[in-house]
Design an enzyme around this catalytic site. Structure first.
Site, PDB file in Angstrom:
ATOM      1  N   TYR A 162       0.822  -1.213   0.000  1.00  0.00           N
ATOM      2  CA  TYR A 162       0.000   0.000   0.000  1.00  0.00           C
ATOM      3  C   TYR A 162       0.856   1.264   0.000  1.00  0.00           C
ATOM      4  O   TYR A 162       1.991   1.254   0.469  1.00  0.00           O
ATOM      5  CB  TYR A 162      -0.977  -0.003   1.182  1.00  0.00           C
ATOM      6  CG  TYR A 162      -0.369  -0.038   2.567  1.00  0.00           C
ATOM      7  CD1 TYR A 162       0.075   1.126   3.199  1.00  0.00           C
ATOM      8  CD2 TYR A 162      -0.255  -1.242   3.267  1.00  0.00           C
ATOM      9  CE1 TYR A 162       0.612   1.092   4.477  1.00  0.00           C
ATOM     10  CE2 TYR A 162       0.290  -1.285   4.549  1.00  0.00           C
ATOM     11  CZ  TYR A 162       0.716  -0.115   5.150  1.00  0.00           C
ATOM     12  OH  TYR A 162       1.246  -0.150   6.406  1.00  0.00           O
ATOM     13  N   HIS A 177       1.605  -6.953  10.787  1.00  0.00           N
ATOM     14  CA  HIS A 177       2.114  -6.437  12.058  1.00  0.00           C
ATOM     15  C   HIS A 177       1.955  -7.510  13.131  1.00  0.00           C
ATOM     16  O   HIS A 177       0.901  -8.146  13.227  1.00  0.00           O
ATOM     17  CB  HIS A 177       1.319  -5.196  12.486  1.00  0.00           C
ATOM     18  CG  HIS A 177       1.478  -4.031  11.555  1.00  0.00           C
ATOM     19  ND1 HIS A 177       2.386  -3.019  11.776  1.00  0.00           N
ATOM     20  CD2 HIS A 177       0.840  -3.703  10.405  1.00  0.00           C
ATOM     21  CE1 HIS A 177       2.293  -2.120  10.808  1.00  0.00           C
ATOM     22  NE2 HIS A 177       1.359  -2.513   9.952  1.00  0.00           N
TER      23      HIS A 177
HETATM   24 FE   LIG Z   1       1.090  -1.620   7.997  1.00  0.00          FE
END
Ligand SMILES: [Fe+2]
Lengths: 255, 191
Positions: A162, A177
């Site tokens: 992204y 994450h």
């Molecule tokens: Fe991220």
């Protein structure tokens, strides 16, 4: 540089890539952790402390860690593809590995949390302005407890890359994450897991903030065909080693 | 065998649906006898509030016992788990409702909360501590506080300030610049 492209104008990404290379030429940080003040990642500018850390022995409290258990985690929390009424879009994957301390001992029954973008590279978060579609069937948060071997296992969707606003045309390589606890407060870790072979690694200031190449490799999962589930999902293995001294949880009757 | 650690990476801006949980800041239910509010603002090097930080607190109970109970993520209203997690709001503020920790037996440190600070723009979390001013003797003997210059030690001291429900303490976190909080490189342990 390349004689084939003499007319190409220097881009903001070129400046960042040069800064990444310059930072990588400086001695690696202790333990491979990134330096908090890392110029190519601009938000560090006002957020990295200017004073050196104060070295202190971990207190008795800091040698212990919060305890999590079955009541904290539902079994379905580890399958990010079943959090809605329908199936999310994208490439279904299995991500598994062991959480270890620096002595190689498994971190047992401890909390592992993950969050990620959907297959299109969009987070289910108000602040995400990337004009890529949300997936009504994917939120992207999960958690589980490690088993007696220190192993965690998630079923999810491969997240998309992204864009972000660090600089013009900045893109994050696909990542998940991870948040981890050890047996001591000092072992706390929040990090990101990446996928092998991503072309964006060396353009990305966050991945590249880890300047030691061997340490960079420790952020990248391995494709593992034995983890792959036939007719269903590709498998990745990623072991995590927690820094800092571990501890045996104190006997509550003794403290 | 010594394995190399997995490197840290920033928590980023989008942890809101991954890490915070309902009741994350409520170590005790409202109305609990002796409950205090611990609150403050996280600020950056320009003094601007940090609206996307996440704080974690770990502490002993008032009896000085280090909790070993699960259930922080699914609070039952009775068990003191000792663990809190709160994101800062749009103004950079956070609030935790808890009990003041008592002295831990055989601990050379004065009673304190262990704190971890995460934020977008922080590539590696920061450790710090919250101490309380009423433990005058224990604070004077605390190995960390007594080794710091007075103005730096003051950044680790909660400042009493009332709140509508009872006693409260302010603990601000300054990531950088004037009044920068003391952050810790914690070493050693029980090996
Ligand atoms: Fe991220």
């Amino acid at each position: 540089m390349s004689p084939a492209a003499p007319e190409r104008r220097r881009t903001e990404q070129d400046e960042v890539t040069d800064a990444i290379r310059a930072a990588a030429a400086v001695d690696p940080q202790r333990g491979g952790h990134p330096d908090r003040a890392y110029a190519p990642y601009r938000s560090t500018g006002l957020r990295a402390p200017s004073q050196p850390l104060v070295v202190a022995p971990a207190s008795l409290l800091e040698q212990t860690a919060p305890v999590f258990g079955a009541k904290d985690v539902r079994p379905t929390d580890a399958d990010l593809t079943v959090h809605s009424t329908g199936e999310p879009l994208g490439e279904r994957i299995v991500v598994t590995g062991r959480v270890l301390d620096r002595d190689g001992r498994p971190v047992r029954n401890q909390l592992v949390e993950v969050w990620q973008a959907n297959a299109s590279g969009r987070y289910a978060h108000d602040g995400d302005r990337h004009p890529a579609p949300l997936d009504p069937h994917f939120t992207g948060g999960g958690r589980c407890l490690t088993d007696d071997d220190g192993r965690y296992r998630f079923v999810t969707i491969k997240p998309g890359a992204y864009p972000w606003r660090n600089h013009h045309n900045a893109w994050r390589p696909a990542h998940i994450h991870f948040s981890l606890f050890g047996t001591a407060f000092t072992q706390r870790l929040v990090t990101q897991m990446y996928f092998p072979g991503d072309q964006l690694f060396h353009l990305d200031p966050i991945f590249s903030s880890v300047t030691d190449e061997k340490a960079q490799q420790r952020l990248i999962a391995t494709y593992d065909h034995d983890t792959t589930v036939a007719e269903w999902a590709l498998g990745y293995q990623w072991d995590i080693v927690l820094d800092g001294p571990g501890a045996t949880p104190p006997d509550p009757d003794e403290v | 065998m010594t394995l190399d650690p997995s490197p840290s990476q920033t928590v980023g801006p989008f942890f809101a649906f991954g890490l915070p949980f309902d009741g994350g800041g409520d170590l005790v239910p409202p109305g609990t006898a002796g409950a205090i509010s611990l609150h403050g603002t996280v600020r950056d090097g320009a003094g601007a509030p940090v609206p996307d930080a996440l704080l974690e607190f770990w502490q002993a109970g008032p009896d000085g016992r280090i909790p070993s109970r699960a259930g922080s993520l699914a609070r039952d209203g009775r068990s003191f788990t000792g663990f809190a997690r709160v994101p800062t709001d749009r103004s950079g503020d956070y609030t935790v409702r808890t009990l003041r920790p008592g002295p831990i037996a055989h601990s050379p440190e004065a009673p304190h909360l262990a704190v971890t600070v995460f934020a977008r723009g922080l590539l590696h979390h920061l450790f710090t501590r919250v101490y309380f001013p009423n433990h005058v003797e224990a604070n004077a003997a605390d190995p960390l506080l007594s080794a710091l210059p007075e103005e730096r030690a003051a950044t680790l001291m909660a400042v009493p300030d009332g709140w509508f429900g009872g006693p409260g303490y302010r603990f601000d976190v300054r990531l950088q610049g004037p009044g920068e909080t003391v952050f810790l490189d914690l070493i050693g342990g029980s090996e």
